[in-house]
Design an enzyme around this catalytic site. Sequence first.
Site, short mmCIF file in Angstrom:
data_model
loop_
_atom_site.label_atom_id
_atom_site.label_comp_id
_atom_site.label_asym_id
_atom_site.label_seq_id
_atom_site.Cartn_x
_atom_site.Cartn_y
_atom_site.Cartn_z
N TYR A 1 0.85 -1.26 0.08
CA TYR A 1 0.09 0.23 -0.10
C TYR A 1 0.63 1.23 -0.01
CZ TYR A 1 -4.30 -2.59 0.64
OH TYR A 1 -5.15 -3.50 0.21
N ASP B 1 9.88 -6.20 -5.33
CA ASP B 1 9.29 -6.69 -4.19
C ASP B 1 9.62 -8.37 -4.39
OD1 ASP B 1 6.47 -5.78 -2.65
OD2 ASP B 1 6.69 -7.92 -2.98
N LYS C 1 3.21 -9.89 -7.62
CA LYS C 1 2.92 -8.27 -7.63
C LYS C 1 3.82 -7.58 -8.55
CE LYS C 1 1.59 -7.41 -2.92
NZ LYS C 1 2.06 -6.69 -1.58
N TYR D 1 -3.21 20.38 27.49
CA TYR D 1 -3.40 19.12 28.03
C TYR D 1 -2.43 18.12 27.34
CZ TYR D 1 -7.15 21.71 30.44
OH TYR D 1 -7.81 22.56 31.43
N CYS E 1 -10.93 19.84 40.17
CA CYS E 1 -11.98 19.29 39.41
C CYS E 1 -11.46 18.19 38.73
CB CYS E 1 -12.16 20.53 38.61
SG CYS E 1 -13.04 21.84 39.27
N ARG F 1 -5.86 21.74 46.83
CA ARG F 1 -6.72 20.76 46.85
C ARG F 1 -6.26 19.72 45.48
NH1 ARG F 1 -12.73 23.03 46.24
NH2 ARG F 1 -11.18 24.55 45.22
N1 LIG Z 1 -0.73 0.85 4.91
C1 LIG Z 1 -1.01 1.94 5.34
O1 LIG Z 1 -1.97 2.69 5.44
C2 LIG Z 1 0.37 2.53 6.07
C3 LIG Z 1 0.46 3.87 6.31
C4 LIG Z 1 1.56 4.38 6.92
C5 LIG Z 1 2.85 3.59 7.31
N2 LIG Z 1 2.58 2.11 6.81
C6 LIG Z 1 3.59 1.32 7.12
O2 LIG Z 1 4.44 1.18 6.15
C7 LIG Z 1 4.88 -0.18 6.14
C8 LIG Z 1 4.21 -0.90 4.78
O3 LIG Z 1 2.91 -1.25 4.93
P1 LIG Z 1 2.09 -1.52 3.73
O4 LIG Z 1 0.68 -1.55 4.36
O5 LIG Z 1 2.32 -0.72 2.60
O6 LIG Z 1 2.57 -3.40 4.00
P2 LIG Z 1 2.17 -4.24 2.47
O7 LIG Z 1 2.11 -5.55 3.56
O8 LIG Z 1 1.17 -3.69 1.90
O9 LIG Z 1 3.49 -4.03 1.81
C9 LIG Z 1 4.71 -4.56 2.08
C10 LIG Z 1 5.37 -5.14 0.95
O10 LIG Z 1 6.82 -5.58 1.06
C11 LIG Z 1 7.23 -6.75 0.58
N3 LIG Z 1 8.28 -7.00 0.97
C12 LIG Z 1 8.47 -7.93 2.07
N4 LIG Z 1 9.91 -8.49 2.20
C13 LIG Z 1 10.74 -7.77 1.20
C14 LIG Z 1 11.83 -7.60 0.62
N5 LIG Z 1 12.84 -8.41 1.59
N6 LIG Z 1 12.25 -7.10 -0.24
C15 LIG Z 1 11.13 -6.36 -1.10
N7 LIG Z 1 9.90 -6.30 -0.81
C16 LIG Z 1 9.56 -7.06 0.52
C17 LIG Z 1 5.85 -7.51 0.49
O11 LIG Z 1 6.02 -8.61 -0.63
C18 LIG Z 1 4.92 -6.47 0.47
O12 LIG Z 1 4.49 -6.48 -0.96
C19 LIG Z 1 4.74 -0.71 7.44
O13 LIG Z 1 5.54 -0.69 8.30
C20 LIG Z 1 3.29 0.02 7.88
O14 LIG Z 1 3.21 0.07 9.14
C21 LIG Z 1 1.40 1.72 6.28
#
Ligand SMILES: NC(=O)c1ccc[n+]([C@@H]2O[C@H](COP(=O)([O-])OP(=O)(O)OC[C@H]3O[C@@H](n4cnc5c(N)ncnc54)[C@H](O)[C@@H]3O)[C@@H](O)[C@H]2O)c1
Length: 423
Positions: A10, A30, A35, A259, A270, A335
């Site tokens: 994503y 990837d 993909k 806060y 309070c 208090r």
């Molecule tokens: N999805 C969100 O809305 C969002 C928003 C902000 C941050 N994040 C963070 O971003 C990171 C990625 O999230 P995502 O939702 O895109 O994850 P995802 O699972 O959709 O995508 C991760 C991709 O990494 C690939 N991958 C794994 N190991 C690999 C390697 N050794 N070499 C190349 N590719 C490899 C996987 O095949 C997968 O396609 C996470 O840490 C997540 O917490 C996600």
Amino acid sequence: MKIAIFGVGYVGLTSAACLINDGHEVIGIDVSASKVAMINAGKSPIFEPGLEELLAKGVAENRLSAFQQIDDKLEDVDIAIVCVGTPSAVDGSHNMGYIAEVSRQIAIASTLLPPRERPLTVMYRSTMRPGSLDLLIAPIFHAQHGGKPDNVELVYNPEFLRESTALKDYYAPPKIVVGTADGQPSATVEALYAGIDAPRFTVGFREAEITKFVDNSFHALKVAFANEIGRICLRESVSAKTVHEIFVSDTKLNISPYYLRPGGAFGGSCLPKDVRALTFLSNETGAETFVLDAIIRSNEAHKRFIFEMATDGLEPGARILLNGLAFKANSDDLRESPFVDLARRILSAGYDLRIWDPQLEPSALTGQNLGYSFAHLPEMTSLLLKDQAALAGMNFAAVVDARGDAKALGLETVKIVPINAIP
Ligand SMILES: NC(=O)c1ccc[n+]([C@@H]2O[C@H](COP(=O)([O-])OP(=O)(O)OC[C@H]3O[C@@H](n4cnc5c(N)ncnc54)[C@H](O)[C@@H]3O)[C@@H](O)[C@H]2O)c1
């Protein structure tokens, strides 16, 4: 620029699409063969409004291609962006296996780079705990290079997109946070985000790394809090919708920076009283409000933490000045003041305590204020100093600064422990 994106999920794919839209050339790497095949066919493996059109445009214009291996593809790349997953490990921490593996691959590939004018910027966007760059990723690069590489620049840049509006969020993020080894801007990252109008913060790695944890935890806390209030409202025949409207309309105290600064515990006449009463109501109605139930305990834990901070490194018997006793400045309300509690702890631990609070006149206290203060701090009158001029000659080991203005007391040589704002 030529940009390599590791992990086209994503975050990686939506970033790729926006970078193509901005005129850059992107290669996606990837481990997933399916993909990679879909991207090279101009298809998106995920649904996100507007995404597939931009990916197809990238492929048609030869500005997007995907691979499973890096090989020598980093040679003319300006930025490698790491967006691999950091899913939950069994113990609740992030599983950093993908980050470690992809870092090792990039580190190896970067040892084979021909000489270059600017270092390769390796920018991490995955969410990971503070210390990941320093303690996991940098050592992986150092191990491959036999020391700190001079052709690689490590950067951390948390991602704030929301799925379903990811492309819009890329161009209008709530903020851009960039963490670097020395807290100074990275020229390559500045150039990458030059066209985006958003508040910018260039900080150290750890501050940048924790940003996303703090944001997501706060968002989760807001949802849990709102739902607990909703449950109480429902049980008490109150319209949660109306309560919500009133609550969010208050941008002065509710939806505001007030806060939210880490510092002193809450207290006064309070907050503790009313939180306890709402918790009672919730228990009575069976609303099961775990967040609300934890507030008083969290505050008590913080008072203990403040006491430890205040007395850190001081031997019992040391003379301490507490700057401020009432629950806030310009008030004589004692208090449930967290500073009365702190004074009691300091005395009980055997320190020689004095208190400076010029607004406080014990003989003028009345009613509950009088009862509370003497019940919790019977020695108060003898501890309160009345003459600022005399402070300088009293040889304090430390000033515990509840007000944040201890410097104005003219005790320059004394250690000041700020407890109103954690640095
Ligand atoms: N999805 C969100 O809305 C969002 C928003 C902000 C941050 N994040 C963070 O971003 C990171 C990625 O999230 P995502 O939702 O895109 O994850 P995802 O699972 O959709 O995508 C991760 C991709 O990494 C690939 N991958 C794994 N190991 C690999 C390697 N050794 N070499 C190349 N590719 C490899 C996987 O095949 C997968 O396609 C996470 O840490 C997540 O917490 C996600």
